[in-house]
Design a protein around this motif. Sequence first.
Motif, short mmCIF file in Angstrom:
data_model
loop_
_atom_site.label_atom_id
_atom_site.label_comp_id
_atom_site.label_asym_id
_atom_site.label_seq_id
_atom_site.Cartn_x
_atom_site.Cartn_y
_atom_site.Cartn_z
N GLU A 184 -12.43 5.45 5.22
CA GLU A 184 -13.95 5.58 4.70
C GLU A 184 -14.04 4.62 3.51
OE1 GLU A 184 -17.49 8.89 4.05
OE2 GLU A 184 -15.60 9.15 5.13
N PHE A 185 -13.03 4.14 2.66
CA PHE A 185 -13.13 3.27 1.78
C PHE A 185 -13.33 1.90 2.33
CE2 PHE A 185 -11.32 0.77 -2.06
CZ PHE A 185 -12.43 1.08 -2.91
N ASN B 94 -15.50 -6.11 -6.72
CA ASN B 94 -16.63 -6.02 -7.68
C ASN B 94 -16.94 -4.33 -7.33
OD1 ASN B 94 -17.43 -5.77 -4.89
ND2 ASN B 94 -18.91 -7.16 -5.01
N VAL B 95 -15.94 -3.49 -7.04
CA VAL B 95 -16.05 -1.98 -7.09
C VAL B 95 -15.11 -1.73 -8.22
CG1 VAL B 95 -15.67 0.04 -5.89
CG2 VAL B 95 -16.11 -2.01 -4.44
N THR B 96 -16.09 -1.07 -9.24
CA THR B 96 -15.20 -0.61 -10.37
C THR B 96 -14.63 0.74 -10.20
OG1 THR B 96 -17.26 0.86 -11.14
CG2 THR B 96 -17.59 -1.31 -11.65
N VAL C 192 0.79 -1.09 -0.02
CA VAL C 192 0.04 0.18 -0.01
C VAL C 192 0.84 1.05 -0.03
CG1 VAL C 192 -2.16 -1.05 1.09
CG2 VAL C 192 0.09 -0.45 2.63
N MET C 193 2.05 1.12 -0.24
CA MET C 193 2.99 2.20 -0.29
C MET C 193 2.73 2.77 -1.62
SD MET C 193 5.37 4.48 0.83
CE MET C 193 5.59 3.71 2.21
N VAL C 194 2.28 4.22 -1.93
CA VAL C 194 1.90 4.67 -3.29
C VAL C 194 2.73 6.18 -3.15
CG1 VAL C 194 0.12 5.46 -4.56
CG2 VAL C 194 -0.15 3.39 -3.62
N GLY C 195 2.97 6.25 -4.26
CA GLY C 195 3.45 7.81 -4.46
C GLY C 195 4.81 8.23 -3.77
N ARG C 196 5.78 7.38 -3.30
CA ARG C 196 6.83 7.75 -2.47
C ARG C 196 8.06 6.87 -3.22
NH1 ARG C 196 4.77 11.82 -0.38
NH2 ARG C 196 3.16 11.61 1.29
N PHE D 142 -6.17 7.28 -6.42
CA PHE D 142 -6.92 6.31 -7.14
C PHE D 142 -6.27 5.18 -7.08
CE2 PHE D 142 -7.99 4.02 -11.05
CZ PHE D 142 -9.32 3.88 -10.93
N ILE D 143 -4.90 4.92 -7.33
CA ILE D 143 -4.08 3.71 -7.25
C ILE D 143 -3.90 3.02 -5.84
CG2 ILE D 143 -1.65 2.62 -7.32
CD1 ILE D 143 -1.20 4.85 -9.58
N LEU D 144 -4.02 3.99 -4.71
CA LEU D 144 -4.21 3.37 -3.47
C LEU D 144 -5.65 2.67 -3.20
CD1 LEU D 144 -3.33 3.07 -0.56
CD2 LEU D 144 -3.97 5.39 -0.09
N LEU D 145 -6.60 3.46 -3.43
CA LEU D 145 -7.91 2.56 -3.39
C LEU D 145 -8.03 1.34 -4.46
CD1 LEU D 145 -10.56 5.47 -3.30
CD2 LEU D 145 -9.03 4.65 -1.56
N THR D 146 -7.40 1.41 -5.30
CA THR D 146 -7.49 0.07 -6.19
C THR D 146 -6.82 -0.98 -5.50
OG1 THR D 146 -7.39 1.54 -8.35
CG2 THR D 146 -6.57 -0.72 -8.48
#
Length: 437
Positions: A395-396, A364-366, A28-32, A345-349
């Motif tokens: 929240e997600f 099943n979340v698009t 979950v490391m994104v953007g670093r 967006f990538i993190l939520l994916t």
Amino acid sequence: MKIKKRDSAAILNALNGGVVPSRGIQHVMVGRTDEAKQIMSDLDQIKEGGSVIKFFVGAFGSGKSFIQGFIKQLAFNERFVVASADFSAERRLYANDGKAAALYTEIMINLSTATMPEGNALPGILDKWINGVVEHIAEARGEDFPDLQDPNFLRAVEKQIRADILKMDEMTGGFDFANILVRYFQGFVLDDEQKQRDCLRWLRGEYKTKTEAKNDLGVREIITDANWYNYIKLMSQFFRTIGYSGFVLNLDEAINLYKIYHAGAREKNYETILQIFNDILQGNIDGLYITFGGTPEFLEDERRGLFSYGALKRRLETNKYESQEHRDLIQPVIKLTPLKADEMFILLTRLRDIHAANFDYAANVTDDEMKNFITKLYKRPGAHENLTAGELTREFLAALNILYQNPKFDRTEIFGDMLPTAPLAGNVPSRFARREF
């Protein structure tokens, strides 16, 4: 997603609770990416005998604790001993009422290695070291099954142990430190658990009086507010001596130093930071990587922050040639910028896929639903100033939990009505591409 169940569970449990995962953080490391490359370079430098100090600065929720957790995982892979501690009203760098010694004790309790990642690794580190010395001496003597009751064998082992810690004996506090390690060895071979516990208690800074320590262990000194930092340096040297790459120390919640009401006490804490900074840059410490996590106020406030201490301000001011496009990650202060919308967006994916893998269902979340989710959250009043990646994540995950347990739940309550959107380009939601959150 290919991920171990224990990693996915650790990630979801931690993020649902608003804390940094103890394992699997790389998922979950994104953007670093740039920061990660610099951290690896720093760790390589420390493996060669150097030391590094870094200040990770950002607003609440910007990822300071997260990047320190990432450092911990990288350090485990490179055979470092790691410890983490938070500053608080009861734990400081400088004090005269036990609060600095309390910080040291917290650090020692939280010592971790790759095989003991949850903390309390000091007994295991010592036992592994002693077993290694015993095996080395036995091999040198040609003994497959050494007799630990043989006085000659024990003298040979003790001689090797003293040789290992000879360099530490010359450092401030090293004489008593070395004697405690020898006494721990004696308790180890004699199966004297009480002596071992007493030694561990001393090494953790838990003795409150010199008289008690002298009665139990025969040493005249204990670890106190005044000398605890010397023992951090000794530990760093010791870990390298017995085969580890070095010592990584992550100190978070530095805002609590900024909050010290008494100006003189606050300045003494900043003076300790200056001492650590100078020791590291002047090459007075081997194998120590120390990081501080703090807010912009902690760094830049010229009335109460580090910049209120002139010597620190001169050392920690940002490279004047740095810009958002051209960053200097070698300098001591690393300012963490908010994640961009495409990174969110990538993190939520990734979270969607981790959740599905952990609970064994088809995600099943698009992509469009996730776009709507982000848009909906940022339409709230004040969201652009106050919503953090941590809050978005919680929240997600809350939404995913509801959908997983209640398949008939009205999805529009979470994602809103689906509107036509532009196609994704390289997994980046195009309508967010130029916007930062």
